[in-house]
Write an enzyme that holds these catalytic residues in place. Structure first.
Site, PDB file in Angstrom:
ATOM      1  N   GLU A 209      49.875  87.355  32.348  1.00  0.00           N
ATOM      2  CA  GLU A 209      50.155  88.566  33.125  1.00  0.00           C
ATOM      3  C   GLU A 209      50.946  88.153  34.365  1.00  0.00           C
ATOM      4  OE1 GLU A 209      48.034  92.514  35.028  1.00  0.00           O
ATOM      5  OE2 GLU A 209      46.941  90.633  34.993  1.00  0.00           O
TER       6      GLU A 209
ATOM      7  N   ASN B  84      47.734 102.010  35.484  1.00  0.00           N
ATOM      8  CA  ASN B  84      47.753 101.157  36.673  1.00  0.00           C
ATOM      9  C   ASN B  84      48.997 100.281  36.695  1.00  0.00           C
ATOM     10  OD1 ASN B  84      44.384 101.044  35.881  1.00  0.00           O
ATOM     11  ND2 ASN B  84      45.075 101.951  37.781  1.00  0.00           N
ATOM     12  N   ALA B  85      49.667 100.224  37.855  1.00  0.00           N
ATOM     13  CA  ALA B  85      50.856  99.395  38.066  1.00  0.00           C
ATOM     14  C   ALA B  85      51.983  99.758  37.101  1.00  0.00           C
ATOM     15  CB  ALA B  85      50.522  97.910  37.982  1.00  0.00           C
TER      16      ALA B  85
ATOM     17  N   ASP C  67      36.329 101.210  33.990  1.00  0.00           N
ATOM     18  CA  ASP C  67      35.276 101.079  34.998  1.00  0.00           C
ATOM     19  C   ASP C  67      35.046 102.380  35.755  1.00  0.00           C
ATOM     20  OD1 ASP C  67      37.617 101.124  36.462  1.00  0.00           O
ATOM     21  OD2 ASP C  67      37.162  99.335  37.661  1.00  0.00           O
TER      22      ASP C  67
ATOM     23  N   ASP D 142      39.688  93.400  32.928  1.00  0.00           N
ATOM     24  CA  ASP D 142      40.516  92.961  34.066  1.00  0.00           C
ATOM     25  C   ASP D 142      39.606  92.347  35.130  1.00  0.00           C
ATOM     26  OD1 ASP D 142      42.763  92.445  35.562  1.00  0.00           O
ATOM     27  OD2 ASP D 142      43.133  94.507  36.174  1.00  0.00           O
TER      28      ASP D 142
ATOM     29  N   ALA E 292      42.005  95.229  43.111  1.00  0.00           N
ATOM     30  CA  ALA E 292      42.430  93.889  42.704  1.00  0.00           C
ATOM     31  C   ALA E 292      41.560  93.430  41.545  1.00  0.00           C
ATOM     32  CB  ALA E 292      42.326  92.916  43.876  1.00  0.00           C
TER      33      ALA E 292
END
Length: 368
Positions: free
Chosen positions: A125, A212-213, A240, A264, A298
């Site tokens: 990643e 996400n991102a 989550d 993650d 994060a």
């Protein structure tokens, strides 16, 4: 020859059965029993062991630490029912990434440590992501070069690579990876819907932590998220319930046939609140989340047993949730002998009580 068994209500590709799973030399040898449509009070539920294709850390250790970190991480996740995983790198200078890849290559080639999930290989990643969409990745993004990837693929079993397709030359890299059976995933991208579609046309096969991102879904600018909704067969998501709202998860479940779940997870997984590291970043675990100093999420502290409970709480059946935590990730990597309870498959099993808490784990026949 080593032989033993475990018993209970277990899930096969054909449905529930109640009886005995006979294990020989780490694999399922015989499945005894009859169809079992309902559970009995106090009876264990046995599912295929979870397969996590996006793991940065656990037990205080980070993949980028190298050395003994891989065993610490794999043992930590094994306690929560994850029986195999991909060690996932962070964006870093090339020399640092390659040192870690070499270490993972040695670890993957060695006998599996006792009590440890099987390390199936690497999810790279970064660093081949867009610097405008780092998320929690350190600022070492770079454009992929085929000669670098050739060398890196020889160092470790790279199974998945996250890549931003809008960067010049990266569609050729996607084709290069696909031709070698490596899953190219679109992620950490500011690309358009069209960029996402072109990546799929060049052989990309997934999307990294959906929503996400990446550029979001708007009805006039569908973005990378829209490309996933419209065209993806497989896609990973972090359930989550912090990274993605349950309503967005429900929408993705309706759109993407083989949506599967990842943790993650970070070094903070399985650890108390406090300060940890994620690659070169210092992160803080508090209130079940891991964040950078500026508040950016994060990674997570998610374990896949909690992911199962979250999905079931949302209304998914245990059978459907199990497929998204075991069978679909295995199928995505082209692995036929994991992620399912079937004769000939590895005896990777997780036993759960009535509240779906882990009570026992088998990894390649080893009882934890």
């Amino acid at each position: 020859m080593s032989a033993h068994h475990t018993a209970g209500r277990y899930l096969t590709p054909q449905g529930w059965r109640r009886g005995v799973i006979h294990i020989e030399d780490g694999r399922i040898a015989v499945l005894d029993g009859a169809p079992a449509p309902t559970a009995i009070d106090g009876e264990w539920t046995i599912l295929p062991g979870f397969i996590d294709l996006h793991v940065h850390g656990g037990g205080g250790a980070d993949v980028m630490d190298g050395g003994d970190a891989f065993t610490t991480i794999a043992r930590t996740h094994a306690r929560y029912g994850t029986t195999s995983l991909l060690t996932t790198t962070m964006t870093a200078p090339r020399e640092e990434i390659e040192a870690v890849l070499a270490a993972i290559g040695r670890h993957a080639a060695a006998p599996r440590p006792t009590g440890s999930a099987r390390v199936l290989g690497v999810h790279l990643e970064g660093p081949y992501i867009n610097p405008q969409k780092l998320g929690a990745q350190p600022d070492f993004a770079t454009t992929a070069a085929l000669e670098d990837l050739e060398r890196q693929c020889a160092m470790a079993p790279i199974r998945v690579v996250t890549i931003a397709p809008e960067i010049a030359g990266h569609l050729d890299v996607v084709r290069f990876l696909s031709a070698r059976g490596i899953r190219a995933q679109v992620g950490h991208s500011v690309g358009t819907y069209e960029d996402g579609v072109r990546a799929l046309e060049h052989g990309a096969s997934g999307f990294t932590h959906l929503f996400n991102a990446m550029t979001g879904l708007h009805h006039r600018t569908p973005g990378i998220t829209g490309a996933a909704f419209a065209h993806a067969d497989y896609c990973e998501l972090i359930p989550d319930l912090v990274h993605v709202h349950p309503g967005a998860i429900r929408a993705a479940l309706r759109a993407i046939p083989h949506l599967y779940c990842v943790s993650d997870s970070t070094a903070a997984t399985g650890m108390p609140d406090g300060h940890y590291h994620l690659g070169r970043h210092r992160v803080t675990k508090s209130l079940g989340c891991v964040r950078l100093a500026d508040g950016t999420l994060a990674g997570s502290t998610l374990t896949l047993d909690q992911a199962l409970r979250n999905l079931v709480h949302m209304g998914l059946s245990v059978e459907d949730a199990s497929r998204r935590l075991s069978t679909y990730p295995a199928d995505y990597l082209g692995i036929a002998d994991r992620g399912r309870i079937a004769v000939g498959a590895w005896a990777d099993l997780v036993a759960l009580d009535a509240d779906l808490n882990v009570v026992a784990v088998h990894i390649e026949g080893e009882s934890l």
